[in-house]
Design an enzyme around this catalytic site. Sequence first.
Site, PDB file in Angstrom:
ATOM      1  N   GLY A 168      30.159  38.658  60.948  1.00 43.63           N
ATOM      2  CA  GLY A 168      31.113  39.321  61.819  1.00 43.63           C
ATOM      3  C   GLY A 168      30.545  39.790  63.140  1.00 43.63           C
ATOM      4  O   GLY A 168      31.288  39.995  64.102  1.00 43.63           O
ATOM      5  N   ASP A 169      29.223  39.985  63.211  1.00 45.91           N
ATOM      6  CA  ASP A 169      28.565  40.380  64.472  1.00 45.91           C
ATOM      7  C   ASP A 169      27.137  39.841  64.437  1.00 45.91           C
ATOM      8  O   ASP A 169      26.172  40.597  64.504  1.00 45.91           O
ATOM      9  CB  ASP A 169      28.573  41.896  64.632  1.00 45.91           C
ATOM     10  CG  ASP A 169      28.097  42.336  66.011  1.00 45.91           C
ATOM     11  OD1 ASP A 169      28.143  41.509  66.949  1.00 45.91           O
ATOM     12  OD2 ASP A 169      27.673  43.497  66.156  1.00 45.91           O
ATOM     13  N   PHE A 170      27.029  38.523  64.353  1.00 46.74           N
ATOM     14  CA  PHE A 170      25.743  37.892  64.065  1.00 46.74           C
ATOM     15  C   PHE A 170      24.926  37.715  65.344  1.00 46.74           C
ATOM     16  O   PHE A 170      24.919  36.656  65.970  1.00 46.74           O
ATOM     17  CB  PHE A 170      25.952  36.550  63.363  1.00 46.74           C
ATOM     18  CG  PHE A 170      24.684  35.991  62.783  1.00 46.74           C
ATOM     19  CD1 PHE A 170      24.054  36.615  61.729  1.00 46.74           C
ATOM     20  CD2 PHE A 170      24.114  34.844  63.310  1.00 46.74           C
ATOM     21  CE1 PHE A 170      22.872  36.108  61.203  1.00 46.74           C
ATOM     22  CE2 PHE A 170      22.938  34.329  62.791  1.00 46.74           C
ATOM     23  CZ  PHE A 170      22.316  34.964  61.736  1.00 46.74           C
ATOM     24  N   THR A 171      24.231  38.786  65.730  1.00 46.88           N
ATOM     25  CA  THR A 171      23.369  38.791  66.907  1.00 46.88           C
ATOM     26  C   THR A 171      21.914  38.910  66.471  1.00 46.88           C
ATOM     27  O   THR A 171      21.622  39.334  65.344  1.00 46.88           O
ATOM     28  CB  THR A 171      23.700  39.968  67.826  1.00 46.88           C
ATOM     29  OG1 THR A 171      23.370  41.188  67.135  1.00 46.88           O
ATOM     30  CG2 THR A 171      25.174  39.978  68.205  1.00 46.88           C
ATOM     31  N   ASN A 174      20.902  42.211  64.887  1.00 49.23           N
ATOM     32  CA  ASN A 174      21.377  42.540  63.545  1.00 49.23           C
ATOM     33  C   ASN A 174      20.657  41.756  62.455  1.00 49.23           C
ATOM     34  O   ASN A 174      21.118  41.714  61.309  1.00 49.23           O
ATOM     35  CB  ASN A 174      22.885  42.323  63.448  1.00 49.23           C
ATOM     36  CG  ASN A 174      23.640  43.419  64.163  1.00 49.23           C
ATOM     37  OD1 ASN A 174      23.151  44.525  64.321  1.00 49.23           O
ATOM     38  ND2 ASN A 174      24.849  43.103  64.619  1.00 49.23           N
TER      39      ASN A 174
END
Length: 240
Positions: A168-171, A174
Site C-alpha cells: 500500500g505504500d511500498f517505498t 518502508n
Amino acid sequence: MHLPGGILDLFGDDAVWSDDHEGRSGVTLRVTNPDGRFFVKQGPAAVAEHARLRWLKRWLPVPDVVAFEGDALVTGDVGWASLERAKAPVRAARMGEVLRRLHLIPVEECPFDERLDVKLARVTARVAAGLVDTGDFDPDHAGMTAEQVLDRLQAERPAAEDLVVTHGDFTPGNVLAPPAGEPVLIDLGALGVADRHVDLAIALRELTGPGEREEFLAAYGLQPLDEGRLSYYRLLDELQ
C-alpha cells in the site's frame, strides 16, 4: 499524542521521546529507555497496522508488537536502516525481491480489503473533507485540484484488477534491510488485497537512479508492465 496510561507506564519516567526518525508515516514517536528503543503510533492508522502486523508475521518479517492499548501501538525498533540509505542497484534489487514474496502470498488468506472500490470510497471522503494537500502532488500532477484528480480517477478506472496482497505504500523508506538476512516491512496500515500495480507504481516512482527500474523489475519478475495502471495508481496515491 494522549497515550493510555498503560502505554506510558511501559516506558517509565526516564524515557526519551523523539520524532526524529526515518521511514515511518503518520504521527509516530521513537522512545528510548534502558530496555531499548521502540516506536509508538496512535490513531486509526495504528489500529489498522496492529491487525496487519499480527497477520503478516506468519508470512514475512515485520517489527514485533510490544504493546497495544486503545488506539496506541508500540513496536520494537528493528535497529536497521531503511533502503533509502542503500546504494541504488542494491536497494532496487532488494525491493523487487521482497515485493515478489509479498505478492506471492495467497489472496484468499488475506482478510484485508484494499480493492479499488474501497480506495475510491476512502479518497472521495478525503476530498469532500478537504484533507488532500495539493501542494504535495508530484510535478506532473502539479496545478490540479483534488476534485480534478478524483474526476480523472473515476473516468479512467481500469476495467479489472490484478489482485495480490499489497503493501500500500511500498517505498524504500518502508523496507528495513540488515547487512545480511531478510528485510523487514514497516508502515503496514494500508496492507490488503489490491491490484499489484498499487505497489509497483509507488516503487517505480521512487526508484529513479541509473538502472534501478531494470534491477527492480528483474528481481520482481514481471514483464511487461501495464503502463496505464501504473499511471492510474500513482495518480490515486496523490489523494491518499
